[in-house]
Design a protein around this motif. Structure first.
Motif, short mmCIF file in Angstrom:
data_model
loop_
_atom_site.label_atom_id
_atom_site.label_comp_id
_atom_site.label_asym_id
_atom_site.label_seq_id
_atom_site.Cartn_x
_atom_site.Cartn_y
_atom_site.Cartn_z
N SER A 36 -55.98 -8.85 -31.14
CA SER A 36 -56.58 -10.06 -31.73
C SER A 36 -55.74 -10.57 -32.89
O SER A 36 -55.12 -9.80 -33.62
N GLN A 37 -55.79 -11.86 -33.07
CA GLN A 37 -55.03 -12.50 -34.14
C GLN A 37 -55.63 -12.17 -35.51
O GLN A 37 -56.85 -12.19 -35.69
N THR A 38 -54.76 -11.85 -36.48
CA THR A 38 -55.21 -11.66 -37.85
C THR A 38 -55.58 -13.02 -38.41
O THR A 38 -54.80 -13.98 -38.33
N ARG A 98 -60.00 -9.96 -38.19
CA ARG A 98 -59.33 -10.33 -36.93
C ARG A 98 -60.30 -11.16 -36.09
O ARG A 98 -61.51 -11.02 -36.21
#
Length: 124
Positions: A36-38, A98
């Protein structure tokens, strides 16, 4: 030779016990959804522990500074220390938010769910 075998067996048991569904337990409090994207990182901020029935996990509720109706709901990765698993406990924490996959669609607008990878958490 017996010591080496015992250490290998112990290490295997610890690794197996640390694995949870959809989580890769690493770091002091756990890491989840590493793909997952920070979204953001916070340091030494105040939040409140809650148990969220929709996701069946503890989370840290934090009002977004500068707003009056936005909150970050950080679903704690790994295990929150047992002493802090009490709804309403105020904590001082640091960590990384996240992107959360499939957040619950209930609750008021302005509540954003995130995975929260803690690097520090203490009762306030």
């Amino acid at each position: 030779m017996k010591n080496i075998t015992a250490y290998c067996l112990l290490g295997t048991l610890l690794l197996a016990a640390g694995c949870k569904k959809d989580q890769d337990a690493q770091g002091p409090y756990g890491t989840c959804a590493p793909q997952s994207q920070t979204v953001k990182t916070v340091a030494d901020v105040v939040g409140t522990v809650r148990f969220d029935a929709a996701v069946q996990q503890y989370l840290i509720y934090r009002a977004v500074p500068g707003t009056y109706d936005s909150v970050d709901l950080g679903v704690v990765c790994g295990a929150l220390p047992a002493a802090l698993q009490v709804a309403g406990t105020q904590v001082l924490f640091s960590g990384t938010y996240r992107a959360y996959s499939n957040p619950p669609r209930m609750g008021p607008v302005g509540q954003d769910y995130y995975y929260l990878e803690l690097t520090k958490v203490v009762a306030r």
